[in-house]
Design a protein around this motif. Sequence first.
Motif, PDB file in Angstrom:
ATOM      1  N   LEU A  84       0.831  -1.196   0.000  1.00 11.90           N
ATOM      2  CA  LEU A  84       0.000   0.000   0.000  1.00 11.90           C
ATOM      3  C   LEU A  84       0.865   1.245   0.000  1.00 11.90           C
ATOM      4  CD1 LEU A  84      -2.748   1.495   0.370  1.00 11.90           C
ATOM      5  CD2 LEU A  84      -2.394   1.222   2.843  1.00 11.90           C
ATOM      6  N   ALA A  85       0.542   2.187  -0.891  1.00 10.07           N
ATOM      7  CA  ALA A  85       1.192   3.495  -0.904  1.00 10.07           C
ATOM      8  C   ALA A  85       0.140   4.561  -0.681  1.00 10.07           C
ATOM      9  CB  ALA A  85       1.892   3.734  -2.237  1.00 10.07           C
ATOM     10  N   LEU A  86       0.494   5.584   0.101  1.00  8.28           N
ATOM     11  CA  LEU A  86      -0.372   6.736   0.304  1.00  8.28           C
ATOM     12  C   LEU A  86       0.251   7.925  -0.422  1.00  8.28           C
ATOM     13  CD1 LEU A  86      -1.045   6.434   4.143  1.00  8.28           C
ATOM     14  CD2 LEU A  86      -2.388   5.489   2.260  1.00  8.28           C
ATOM     15  N   ASP A  87      -0.486   8.514  -1.332  1.00  7.19           N
ATOM     16  CA  ASP A  87      -0.034   9.723  -2.024  1.00  7.19           C
ATOM     17  C   ASP A  87      -0.846  10.874  -1.461  1.00  7.19           C
ATOM     18  OD1 ASP A  87       0.967  11.655  -3.665  1.00  7.19           O
ATOM     19  OD2 ASP A  87       0.479  10.639  -5.542  1.00  7.19           O
ATOM     20  N   ILE A  88      -0.263  11.581  -0.525  1.00  6.61           N
ATOM     21  CA  ILE A  88      -0.963  12.641   0.196  1.00  6.61           C
ATOM     22  C   ILE A  88      -0.667  13.966  -0.496  1.00  6.61           C
ATOM     23  CG2 ILE A  88      -1.232  13.801   2.414  1.00  6.61           C
ATOM     24  CD1 ILE A  88      -0.332  11.070   3.669  1.00  6.61           C
ATOM     25  N   ALA A  90      -1.999  14.376  -3.882  1.00  3.06           N
ATOM     26  CA  ALA A  90      -1.688  13.705  -5.153  1.00  3.06           C
ATOM     27  C   ALA A  90      -1.683  14.633  -6.354  1.00  3.06           C
ATOM     28  CB  ALA A  90      -2.679  12.564  -5.387  1.00  3.06           C
ATOM     29  N   ASN A  91      -2.326  15.795  -6.257  1.00  5.35           N
ATOM     30  CA  ASN A  91      -2.384  16.742  -7.352  1.00  5.35           C
ATOM     31  C   ASN A  91      -2.930  16.046  -8.594  1.00  5.35           C
ATOM     32  OD1 ASN A  91      -0.925  18.568  -9.627  1.00  5.35           O
ATOM     33  ND2 ASN A  91      -1.313  19.804  -7.808  1.00  5.35           N
ATOM     34  N   ILE A  92      -2.232  16.101  -9.714  1.00  4.70           N
ATOM     35  CA  ILE A  92      -2.739  15.519 -10.966  1.00  4.70           C
ATOM     36  C   ILE A  92      -2.216  14.111 -11.219  1.00  4.70           C
ATOM     37  CG2 ILE A  92      -3.067  17.796 -11.981  1.00  4.70           C
ATOM     38  CD1 ILE A  92      -0.544  17.037 -13.768  1.00  4.70           C
ATOM     39  N   GLY A  93      -1.438  13.564 -10.270  1.00  8.34           N
ATOM     40  CA  GLY A  93      -1.002  12.178 -10.381  1.00  8.34           C
ATOM     41  C   GLY A  93       0.404  11.955 -10.893  1.00  8.34           C
ATOM     42  N   LEU A  94       1.250  12.965 -10.852  1.00 10.43           N
ATOM     43  CA  LEU A  94       2.610  12.809 -11.369  1.00 10.43           C
ATOM     44  C   LEU A  94       3.398  11.735 -10.610  1.00 10.43           C
ATOM     45  CD1 LEU A  94       3.283  16.579 -12.000  1.00 10.43           C
ATOM     46  CD2 LEU A  94       3.192  14.801 -13.762  1.00 10.43           C
ATOM     47  N   TRP A  95       3.134  11.567  -9.329  1.00 15.55           N
ATOM     48  CA  TRP A  95       3.743  10.478  -8.557  1.00 15.55           C
ATOM     49  C   TRP A  95       2.821   9.258  -8.530  1.00 15.55           C
ATOM     50  CZ3 TRP A  95       8.009  10.054  -4.872  1.00 15.55           C
ATOM     51  CH2 TRP A  95       8.973  11.067  -5.034  1.00 15.55           C
ATOM     52  N   ILE A 107      -3.643   4.756  -2.343  1.00 15.21           N
ATOM     53  CA  ILE A 107      -4.705   5.669  -1.946  1.00 15.21           C
ATOM     54  C   ILE A 107      -4.164   7.073  -2.169  1.00 15.21           C
ATOM     55  CG2 ILE A 107      -6.249   6.472  -0.127  1.00 15.21           C
ATOM     56  CD1 ILE A 107      -5.917   3.714   1.196  1.00 15.21           C
ATOM     57  N   ALA A 108      -4.820   7.806  -3.059  1.00 13.65           N
ATOM     58  CA  ALA A 108      -4.409   9.160  -3.411  1.00 13.65           C
ATOM     59  C   ALA A 108      -5.354  10.155  -2.749  1.00 13.65           C
ATOM     60  CB  ALA A 108      -4.420   9.332  -4.928  1.00 13.65           C
ATOM     61  N   PHE A 109      -4.812  11.042  -1.925  1.00 11.14           N
ATOM     62  CA  PHE A 109      -5.597  12.059  -1.237  1.00 11.14           C
ATOM     63  C   PHE A 109      -5.435  13.376  -1.972  1.00 11.14           C
ATOM     64  CE2 PHE A 109      -4.470   8.854   1.833  1.00 11.14           C
ATOM     65  CZ  PHE A 109      -5.636   8.660   2.552  1.00 11.14           C
ATOM     66  N   GLU A 110      -6.552  13.918  -2.453  1.00  7.27           N
ATOM     67  CA  GLU A 110      -6.504  15.201  -3.168  1.00  7.27           C
ATOM     68  C   GLU A 110      -7.819  15.953  -2.958  1.00  7.27           C
ATOM     69  OE1 GLU A 110      -5.727  18.383  -4.446  1.00  7.27           O
ATOM     70  OE2 GLU A 110      -4.033  17.005  -4.676  1.00  7.27           O
ATOM     71  N   ALA A 129      -7.327   4.280  -5.383  1.00  7.66           N
ATOM     72  CA  ALA A 129      -8.549   4.835  -4.800  1.00  7.66           C
ATOM     73  C   ALA A 129      -8.266   6.294  -4.459  1.00  7.66           C
ATOM     74  CB  ALA A 129      -8.936   4.072  -3.540  1.00  7.66           C
ATOM     75  N   ILE A 130      -9.159   7.177  -4.874  1.00  6.21           N
ATOM     76  CA  ILE A 130      -8.981   8.599  -4.592  1.00  6.21           C
ATOM     77  C   ILE A 130      -9.869   8.993  -3.421  1.00  6.21           C
ATOM     78  CG2 ILE A 130      -9.254  10.949  -5.469  1.00  6.21           C
ATOM     79  CD1 ILE A 130      -8.766   9.874  -8.269  1.00  6.21           C
ATOM     80  N   ARG A 131      -9.292   9.735  -2.499  1.00  5.21           N
ATOM     81  CA  ARG A 131     -10.041  10.304  -1.375  1.00  5.21           C
ATOM     82  C   ARG A 131     -10.045  11.816  -1.579  1.00  5.21           C
ATOM     83  NH1 ARG A 131     -10.926   5.609  -1.350  1.00  5.21           N
ATOM     84  NH2 ARG A 131     -10.582   4.175   0.347  1.00  5.21           N
TER      85      ARG A 131
END
Length: 159
Positions: A84-88, A90-95, A107-110, A129-131
């Motif tokens: 599991l990776a958390l992208d806190i 996330a903006n437009i998803g570059l990472w 899980i991308a938080f944006e 999954a986007i939050r």
Amino acid sequence: MVSLHLWKISLQPITDNYIVSILYIHTNMKVKNGFKYKKNGWTFPDYDTHFAYMLDKNIRKGGEPVYQEPVRRKSFQFVQHKGLALDIGANIGLWTRDMAKQFQRVIAFEPVADFRECLRENVDMSQVAIRDYALGNENTTIDMVITPDNTGHSHVNTD
């Protein structure tokens, strides 16, 4: 500047994995008109010019249309368990795009709706999954400063 809710995140360790428990409120914040444009295989909010410029710069140097790729590649080398990776933020998803290739689940938080729309177009969502909220150390309402031209500099107002 726009106001949105910031909610607390707590991570509870269970062996090598984490269970994420989050209190949140959905945020459908729109910054401008919701228009976007495509360039080099990426979708951007119409008011962001920085990322497209940086991708063009990388292409001019003979590289691919990627952003911060050497840093990301080096970071991934230090991760032993790629469940599991958390992208806190996330903006437009570059990472997020590369995380989805490296991890079983992301899980991308944006909290910004304009950025989330682009994120959905930029990333294969089968493992993501986007939050639609921001994270912080307390349940509160915050002001978010959206930086036109370079949305990656958008941040919580601390004043």
